[in-house]
Every structure is written in C-alpha cells, then in structure tokens.
Enzyme design. Structure first.
Site, PDB file in Angstrom:
ATOM      1  N   GLY A 235      -2.362 -36.910  -3.330  1.00 53.67           N
ATOM      2  CA  GLY A 235      -3.166 -36.406  -2.214  1.00 53.67           C
ATOM      3  C   GLY A 235      -2.303 -35.980  -1.050  1.00 53.67           C
ATOM      4  N   ALA A 236      -1.158 -36.651  -0.917  1.00 51.96           N
ATOM      5  CA  ALA A 236      -0.267 -36.326   0.201  1.00 51.96           C
ATOM      6  C   ALA A 236       0.278 -34.907   0.065  1.00 51.96           C
ATOM      7  CB  ALA A 236       0.859 -37.342   0.278  1.00 51.96           C
TER       8      ALA A 236
END
Ligand code: HXC
Length: 510
Positions: free
Chosen positions: A404-405
């Site tokens: 997600g980062a």
C-alpha cells in the site's frame, strides 16, 4: 506646528517603551528580546510600517482605567523580508504580560484582514500570558475573532507562528491553526492547561518545560515544526522560510537566482544504495545532491524521523520534498510519519508548490500499537493528500516501494506526473521473503526450496521493470542523472493545469 511634532515624537517614544524600562530589563534578563526588537530583526531594515501605535484598552474594571500603555501590548504592522511583503504582530510581554484584551485582538484582526485582502503572509510573534484576566469574556471574544480569521486565512496566505514566551490556554489555538509553529528553546512553552491545573486534575507533577516546552512539542506532540536556540536564530530562520513561500495562493512560489547547474550529475549516487537491501542509507544525502546548492529547509526534523519533509529549490523554484528515510524504522510509514507528510503535502498543494517524492518504503509498520492508534485512518490522510493534490508531482523510487505504501507515495495512480525509478528499485506487493512464506506455505519446512522461491520472486519482482512494462514507471533512470531528470520534469510541468471536481470541501479522514 513644531510643538505638535514634538508631542507626536514624545507620544511615539512613550509607546516604544511598552511597559517601561524595568519590565524591558526583566524581559532581557530572561534572554528574551522585546516585541519591537524582534520585529526589527525579522523585517528588512527600516521597512516596518506600524498600525495602531496609540490604540488603548477600554477596560475600567480592577483599576485598569489608570493603567494605560499606548498600543495595548501588541505591536502590529507590515514590512518586508528580502523585499517581499509580510504582515506581522508581536506581543509585548512588558504590557500586562502580553495578555490579549479586546483591543489587542482588534489590532491583530486588522492586520489579518489586510493580509488576506492584499495577499501577504501573516507572521505572529507570540509572547503572552493568555486572556487579559481583567477583561473576562471580552478577551475570550477577542480570541475567537482571531481564530475565525486564522480559519479564513488558511490556504489563502501562509501563516507562521513563532512562540517566544508563554502561550497558554486558548492562546495556543491560534498558532495551532497556522501553517507553521516554531518555538524558542528554554524560553517558550505552549499548553492548554498549565502545570498547576494538571496537578490538581490528574495528580501529575510536571514542569512547564516538560509539559509544553520546545523539546516536548518538536519531539513528542509534533505541535511545533521546529525549535531554535534563541530569539535571534528563530527570527533569522523564519526569514529563510519566507523566502521559499509564495505570498498567497494566487501566486507561484518565488524564483531565486541559482548558481548550480541543473544538469549537474553526481556519480556518487550510482553507489548510494547498499548491496544489502536491509542496509540503510541516508536519504538526506540524495536530497542534498538534487537540490540547488544542497540547500534543504527541513520541517519537523525531530518528529517521525522515518519521513523527511521540507523545502528545496530546483532551478531557483521552490519544491516541497517528501522522502522516506531508510535510517529510521527502515523508512516505513506509520501513524506519525503519515500525519506529518500529509499536512505538508496539503500545504504545498494549497500554495502551488510542486512536490518531489523520494521513495524507499518497505510498507506500513505492523502491530497492535499502530492498528489501535488508527493507522488506517492516519495512513489514509497521506493517501488522500496526494490524491487530491493538483500541483506538479515528480516521484523517484530509489529502492523499496512495497504494498500500500507504493500506492500512497505519489504513485502514477494518484496522478503522479513523472514517476521515475532507479534500476535498484523493487516494486512489489511485499518483500520476497514474506511473499514466499504466503505463496509457498506448503514448502515452509524445506529451507532449500524456500530459498529457491525467494530467489525466484526477487528475480521476478525485485526490480522496476515489471512496473515499467505496465507504464506505472515512466522511465528507469541512472541515479547520477537524478537532478537533471527531476529539474527537466518540473520545468516541463510549469504550465500544468488540473482541476478537481467542484465541491464545497472534501472530507479528508481527520
Ligand atoms: C493580565 C497578566 C496576565 C493576564 C500576566 N499578566 N498574565 N495580566 N492578564 N493573563 C501580567 C502580570 O500581572 C504581571 O504584571 C506581568 O503580566 C508579568 O507577569 P508575571 O507573572 O510577573 O511574569 P512571569 O513570572 O514570567 O509569569 C508569566 C505567566 C504568568 C506564566 C504568563 O503571568 C501567568 O501565569 N499568567 C496568567 C496566565 C493565565 O492564567 N492566563 C489566562 C489563561 S486562560 P506586572 O504589572 O507585575 O508587570 C485563557 C483563556 C483563553 O487564556 C481562551 C480563549 C478561547
């Protein structure tokens, strides 16, 4: 005529003395400058134009009618910083402890209104015992008038607060709504309720410094964006900050002369990434090497050190930098770093400052501490901030961009304009070891097989080319050419025009 001029000068001299020599000496004895000395240091020499020098309070209770000081404890006006206009107010602790009366508030409100109307930053030098106790609710009303203007000015003109003495009670909420708060070490503090009230209510024994000093607010609470050794350093650094900022949201950031070749290569960047993917390196080195003259104005240096934020210039134009810092918590995103970066991204977007994002992020920090603390919502702040930002956005992935980062850190999918990767980039859902343990759970007992799977996964995904094949990375660049590539990218985006759909305002996860 002559007599009138003499009287004017006499009145001015009296106003300039504030609460009198004894109190000025006391101020100096604490290592603090007076309100006027501070303005002199903040602004270009001779540029200050004062408003309301003779304004007086209207309070008659508690013997106040006999205690009049011209200007009522705050010096207000406008001047220039390196030739660019700013509005300023400076609270005078020598007059009723710089406390805020109805008229004191009116003076601040007047220059806030003018700043908004004329499009120039507001700088508040705070040194005050809070609400003028003798005035009661009139003082509270004065605060609320200031608060309302802080809200209206937010995103219209930059607002900067310097805390240079006490700042207690409701007084903290005006600075809290400004864009940047800076404190002076060992002589300033901010808290909603002071040590005595804390002791009564919670039985905690704490000093003013521990409760709300510069160290507390720059390292623990993140209320303040920076702390300086003394008044002189603080004022000098605010001048430096103002140089990076546009005067208002209708202007582009200033362009300064620069003496650094935009095409300057730096061979040392080709070896910045260590051979071992788990070994850190200092992302500040990359920032220094891409910035004009290596100049980086860092914000919130002492808080959430796993992410770096601040201003640089490229080809003389201001650029906001957001960068994961692999030397701290491997550069992961967590609650604090997400909040820190999100607010900065929103500031840049509000004031048309392009954003450079440097990515080396192994993902979000796992754990109950993070989940219970609401990492989902805080992480979403950064995602939201990047997603809504319409300013030019250039991203360089140096090494890890996992999970997600990867999405959050100004990816192509969040309307990144230029998304570059170094050949050392690893863009994947997660690290090879973690991925293997999930995909090949059945082989977990067989270390040889697992090692094979890890190598296989690394070969397939621990590179920038899968993402590049899909067009999520615009170009894989040679590290030493980063400054040239990024400068050219921003240069090509100077005419960028992108609008979000009409709305009253968004609903960012707070
Ligand atoms: C009127 C005040 C004052 C105040 C200080 N003074 N605070 N006068 N209203 N709020 C005066 C003192 O009487 C004194 O006057 C001079 O300023 C200097 O104060 P000292 O106490 O001598 O200085 P020092 O020892 O340095 O202590 C500073 C201080 C302390 C920590 C700020 O003065 C203090 O605790 N003040 C009260 C703080 C407070 O409770 N404020 C109200 C918070 S509530 P002389 O004549 O002797 O020089 C609040 C609500 C706002 O702000 C809510 C808005 C929403």
């Amino acid at each position: 005529m002559n007599n009138i001029l003499i009287e004017l000068e006499a009145r001015r001299d009296a106003a300039r003395m504030g609460g009198g020599q004894r109190r000025i000496d006391a101020q100096h004895a604490k290592g603090k400058l007076t309100a006027r000395e501070r303005i002199d240091l903040l602004l270009d020499e001779g540029s200050f134009e004062e408003f309301d020098m003779f304004k007086a309070h209207r309070c008659v209770d508690f013997g106040m009618a006999d205690q009049q000081y011209a200007g009522d404890g705050v010096v207000t006006g406008w001047g220039t910083i390196n030739g660019r206009m700013v509005y300023v107010y400076s609270q005078d602790f020598t007059v009723f402890g710089g406390s805020l009366s109805e008229t004191h508030a009116e003076k601040i409100c007047k220059i806030m209104d003018m700043a908004m109307q004329n499009g120039a930053p507001i700088i508040g030098l705070n040194d005050s015992g809070g609400a003028r106790i003798q005035e009661g609710v009139a003082s509270l009303a004065g605060y609320a008038e200031v608060f309302q203007r802080n809200v209206m000015a937010s995103g219209v003109v930059p607002q900067i607060s310097l805390i240079m003495g006490p700042c207690a009670g409701g007084a903290v909420y005006s600075p809290a709504m400004t864009d940047f708060i800076f404190m002076v070490k060992n002589s300033s503090y901010m808290f909603v309720t002071g040590p005595d009230v804390v002791k009564t209510v919670t039985n905690e024994i704490v000093t003013a410094e521990e409760l709300g000093g510069a160290a507390t607010h720059t390292k623990k609470s993140s209320v303040a964006d920076g702390a300086f050794e003394n008044d002189v350093e603080a004022l000098t650094e605010v001048r430096r900050l103002v140089d990076f900022l546009p005067l208002n949201n209708r202007q582009k950031p200033p362009v300064r002369p620069f003496f650094d070749d935009p095409a300057r290569g730096d061979a040392s960047l080709d070896t910045l990434i260590p051979a071992n993917p788990n070994q850190p390196y200092d992302m500040r080195e990359l920032i220094g090497k891409v910035a004009d003259e290596g100049d980086f104005y860092e914000i919130q240096e002492e808080f959430a050190k796993n992410i770096l934020i601040g201003f640089v210039r490229m080809e003389g134009s201001t650029i906001g930098v957001v960068a994961n810092q692999p030397t701290v918590l491997a550069g992961c995103l967590d609650i604090d770093s997400s909040r820190k970066a999100a607010r900065f991204v929103r500031f840049c977007d509000a004031f048309e400052i392009p954003i450079l994002t440097l990515v080396d992020v192994p993902g979000f920090l796992p754990g109950t501490g993070q989940e219970y603390g609401g990492v989902i919502k805080h992480g979403a702040k950064l995602l939201f901030a990047y997603g809504e930002a319409t300013v030019p956005k250039v991203t360089v992935i140096t090494r890890k961009a996992y999970g997600g980062a990867y999405d959050v850190m100004s990816s192509k999918h969040l309307r990144g304009d230029f998304n570059y990767a170094w050949p050392t980039a690893e863009i994947a859902v997660m690290g090879a070891k973690g991925a293997t343990e999930i995909i090949h759970r059945g082989d977990l007992g067989d270390s040889e097989k697992i090692a094979e799977h890890v190598t296989d996964y690394e070969e397939r995904f621990a590179n920038p080319f899968v993402a590049a094949e899909k067009g999520f990375i615009d170009e894989v660049i040679v590290p030493s050419s980063t400054r040239r590539r990024v400068c050219r990218a921003f240069a090509s985006l100077r005419g960028k025009s992108l609008q979000n759909p009409w709305k009253k305002h968004d609903n960012i996860p707070l």
